[in-house]
Design a protein around this motif. Structure first.
Motif, PDB file in Angstrom:
ATOM      1  N   ASP A  52       0.847  -1.195   0.000  1.00  0.00           N
ATOM      2  CA  ASP A  52       0.000   0.000   0.000  1.00  0.00           C
ATOM      3  C   ASP A  52       0.876   1.235   0.000  1.00  0.00           C
ATOM      4  OD1 ASP A  52      -2.435   1.356  -0.065  1.00  0.00           O
ATOM      5  OD2 ASP A  52      -2.597   1.458   2.113  1.00  0.00           O
ATOM      6  N   VAL A  53       0.376   2.286  -0.610  1.00  0.00           N
ATOM      7  CA  VAL A  53       1.043   3.588  -0.600  1.00  0.00           C
ATOM      8  C   VAL A  53      -0.037   4.632  -0.340  1.00  0.00           C
ATOM      9  CG1 VAL A  53       2.505   5.221  -1.844  1.00  0.00           C
ATOM     10  CG2 VAL A  53       2.709   2.778  -2.326  1.00  0.00           C
ATOM     11  N   THR A  54       0.190   5.471   0.661  1.00  0.00           N
ATOM     12  CA  THR A  54      -0.783   6.491   1.032  1.00  0.00           C
ATOM     13  C   THR A  54      -0.131   7.857   0.985  1.00  0.00           C
ATOM     14  OG1 THR A  54      -1.838   4.901   2.523  1.00  0.00           O
ATOM     15  CG2 THR A  54      -2.418   7.221   2.817  1.00  0.00           C
ATOM     16  N   CYS A  55      -0.761   8.791   0.294  1.00  0.00           N
ATOM     17  CA  CYS A  55      -0.278  10.174   0.255  1.00  0.00           C
ATOM     18  C   CYS A  55      -0.666  10.869   1.553  1.00  0.00           C
ATOM     19  CB  CYS A  55      -0.908  10.930  -0.914  1.00  0.00           C
ATOM     20  SG  CYS A  55      -0.389  10.353  -2.528  1.00  0.00           S
ATOM     21  N   GLY A  56       0.219  11.735   2.030  1.00  0.00           N
ATOM     22  CA  GLY A  56      -0.086  12.463   3.251  1.00  0.00           C
ATOM     23  C   GLY A  56       0.924  13.542   3.540  1.00  0.00           C
ATOM     24  N   TYR A  57       0.928  13.966   4.796  1.00  0.00           N
ATOM     25  CA  TYR A  57       1.767  15.075   5.251  1.00  0.00           C
ATOM     26  C   TYR A  57       2.477  14.667   6.538  1.00  0.00           C
ATOM     27  CZ  TYR A  57      -2.081  16.993   2.503  1.00  0.00           C
ATOM     28  OH  TYR A  57      -3.033  17.207   1.536  1.00  0.00           O
ATOM     29  N   MET A  58       3.715  15.112   6.691  1.00  0.00           N
ATOM     30  CA  MET A  58       4.471  14.798   7.898  1.00  0.00           C
ATOM     31  C   MET A  58       5.506  15.889   8.129  1.00  0.00           C
ATOM     32  SD  MET A  58       6.573  11.286   8.852  1.00  0.00           S
ATOM     33  CE  MET A  58       5.132  10.245   9.014  1.00  0.00           C
ATOM     34  N   GLY A  59       5.840  16.073   9.392  1.00  0.00           N
ATOM     35  CA  GLY A  59       6.980  16.907   9.739  1.00  0.00           C
ATOM     36  C   GLY A  59       6.693  18.362  10.014  1.00  0.00           C
ATOM     37  N   GLY A  60       5.473  18.712  10.312  1.00  0.00           N
ATOM     38  CA  GLY A  60       5.167  20.122  10.540  1.00  0.00           C
ATOM     39  C   GLY A  60       4.264  20.340  11.732  1.00  0.00           C
ATOM     40  N   ASN A  61       3.653  21.519  11.778  1.00  0.00           N
ATOM     41  CA  ASN A  61       2.727  21.911  12.823  1.00  0.00           C
ATOM     42  C   ASN A  61       1.438  21.106  12.662  1.00  0.00           C
ATOM     43  OD1 ASN A  61       0.744  23.151  14.366  1.00  0.00           O
ATOM     44  ND2 ASN A  61       1.407  25.221  13.882  1.00  0.00           N
ATOM     45  N   ASP A  62       1.162  20.237  13.618  1.00  0.00           N
ATOM     46  CA  ASP A  62       0.026  19.332  13.493  1.00  0.00           C
ATOM     47  C   ASP A  62      -1.333  20.016  13.599  1.00  0.00           C
ATOM     48  OD1 ASP A  62       1.571  17.136  12.965  1.00  0.00           O
ATOM     49  OD2 ASP A  62       1.658  16.475  15.043  1.00  0.00           O
ATOM     50  N   LYS A  63      -1.357  21.292  13.863  1.00  0.00           N
ATOM     51  CA  LYS A  63      -2.630  22.006  13.951  1.00  0.00           C
ATOM     52  C   LYS A  63      -3.264  22.172  12.559  1.00  0.00           C
ATOM     53  CE  LYS A  63      -4.686  26.223  15.779  1.00  0.00           C
ATOM     54  NZ  LYS A  63      -4.439  27.497  16.454  1.00  0.00           N
ATOM     55  N   TYR A  64      -2.428  22.309  11.535  1.00  0.00           N
ATOM     56  CA  TYR A  64      -2.929  22.560  10.178  1.00  0.00           C
ATOM     57  C   TYR A  64      -2.401  21.473   9.250  1.00  0.00           C
ATOM     58  CZ  TYR A  64      -3.728  27.108  12.237  1.00  0.00           C
ATOM     59  OH  TYR A  64      -4.126  28.116  13.062  1.00  0.00           O
ATOM     60  N   THR A  65      -3.277  20.595   8.808  1.00  0.00           N
ATOM     61  CA  THR A  65      -2.811  19.485   7.985  1.00  0.00           C
ATOM     62  C   THR A  65      -3.667  19.262   6.744  1.00  0.00           C
ATOM     63  OG1 THR A  65      -4.058  17.960   9.353  1.00  0.00           O
ATOM     64  CG2 THR A  65      -1.726  18.237   9.878  1.00  0.00           C
ATOM     65  N   ASP A  66      -4.457  20.214   6.339  1.00  0.00           N
ATOM     66  CA  ASP A  66      -5.216  20.056   5.110  1.00  0.00           C
ATOM     67  C   ASP A  66      -4.355  20.542   3.932  1.00  0.00           C
ATOM     68  OD1 ASP A  66      -6.305  23.031   4.287  1.00  0.00           O
ATOM     69  OD2 ASP A  66      -6.084  22.758   6.467  1.00  0.00           O
ATOM     70  N   TYR A  67      -4.723  20.123   2.741  1.00  0.00           N
ATOM     71  CA  TYR A  67      -3.917  20.397   1.555  1.00  0.00           C
ATOM     72  C   TYR A  67      -3.656  21.889   1.358  1.00  0.00           C
ATOM     73  CZ  TYR A  67      -2.328  20.453  -3.273  1.00  0.00           C
ATOM     74  OH  TYR A  67      -1.600  20.670  -4.419  1.00  0.00           O
ATOM     75  N   GLN A  68      -4.675  22.711   1.500  1.00  0.00           N
ATOM     76  CA  GLN A  68      -4.487  24.145   1.261  1.00  0.00           C
ATOM     77  C   GLN A  68      -3.481  24.749   2.237  1.00  0.00           C
ATOM     78  OE1 GLN A  68      -5.408  25.821  -1.421  1.00  0.00           O
ATOM     79  NE2 GLN A  68      -6.314  23.917  -2.130  1.00  0.00           N
ATOM     80  N   SER A  69      -3.532  24.324   3.497  1.00  0.00           N
ATOM     81  CA  SER A  69      -2.579  24.834   4.489  1.00  0.00           C
ATOM     82  C   SER A  69      -1.170  24.365   4.174  1.00  0.00           C
ATOM     83  CB  SER A  69      -2.971  24.386   5.900  1.00  0.00           C
ATOM     84  OG  SER A  69      -4.223  24.911   6.255  1.00  0.00           O
ATOM     85  N   VAL A  70      -1.011  23.080   3.874  1.00  0.00           N
ATOM     86  CA  VAL A  70       0.316  22.548   3.567  1.00  0.00           C
ATOM     87  C   VAL A  70       0.856  23.187   2.290  1.00  0.00           C
ATOM     88  CG1 VAL A  70       1.609  20.454   2.970  1.00  0.00           C
ATOM     89  CG2 VAL A  70      -0.096  20.395   4.819  1.00  0.00           C
ATOM     90  N   LYS A  71      -0.003  23.331   1.288  1.00  0.00           N
ATOM     91  CA  LYS A  71       0.401  23.928   0.008  1.00  0.00           C
ATOM     92  C   LYS A  71       0.920  25.354   0.184  1.00  0.00           C
ATOM     93  CE  LYS A  71      -1.359  24.906  -4.599  1.00  0.00           C
ATOM     94  NZ  LYS A  71      -2.507  24.887  -5.485  1.00  0.00           N
ATOM     95  N   SER A  72       0.440  26.058   1.201  1.00  0.00           N
ATOM     96  CA  SER A  72       0.879  27.429   1.445  1.00  0.00           C
ATOM     97  C   SER A  72       2.347  27.493   1.863  1.00  0.00           C
ATOM     98  CB  SER A  72       0.014  28.086   2.522  1.00  0.00           C
ATOM     99  OG  SER A  72       0.354  27.566   3.812  1.00  0.00           O
TER     100      SER A  72
END
Length: 160
Positions: free
Chosen positions: A26-46
């Motif tokens: 399995d391979v899952t796209c996601g986010y890691m290594g930052g401020n866990d308060k904001y983890t939606d795509y638009q926030s990460v993309k910023s």
């Protein structure tokens, strides 16, 4: 099943390459290594959250080794561009190996050193981070298996 987590630019392309490996379950796209308060795509993309776009890879260690996954990682992105892969610019696209245990850390460091010694990238510095895995945040459903669902070629540039 074992886990490995890699950041190498746009997670759509990274996911595509890892899905091709026999033994990857399995391979899952996601986010890691930052401020866990904001983890939606638009926030990460910023680029302000500190997260990297990553893929979390589940694999059967009897069929594929972490070293093989590292080879795929190194071959399918440019580890010399700080916070950038192709046209994707920002810290969210950084080259990162998030290790899950001491052995992964040692193997990742050894593979990075071998790449440096190979002079494959000439005098360019390898900027890939090797850092402990943090909380993984699964990306929104529309990002999962995006290239296949949308019948698109890989958005990732092959740098090997």
């Amino acid at each position: 099943m074992a886990q490995a987590t890699f950041g190498a630019g746009c997670f759509w392309g990274v996911e595509h390459f890892f899905r091709q490996i026999e033994g990857v379950t399995d391979v899952t796209c996601g986010y890691m290594g930052g401020n866990d308060k904001y983890t939606d795509y638009q926030s990460v993309k910023s680029g302000t959250t500190g997260h990297a776009e990553v893929v979390q890879v589940e694999y059967d260690e009897d069929k594929v080794s972490f070293e093989t996954l590292l080879t795929v990682f190194w071959q399918n992105h440019n580890p010399t561009t700080l916070n950038q892969q192709g046209g994707d610019i920002g810290s969210q696209y950084r080259s990162t190996i998030f290790f899950h245990d001491r052995i992964q850390k040692q193997q990742a460091e050894a593979s990075k050193l071998a790449l440096i010694k190979s002079e494959r990238w000439g005098l360019k510095q390898i900027v890939t981070e090797i850092v402990p895995a943090a909380r993984f945040h699964e990306a929104e459903a529309y990002h999962q298996n995006y290239l296949a669902k949308n019948e698109l070629p890989s958005c990732h540039i092959f740098y090997g």
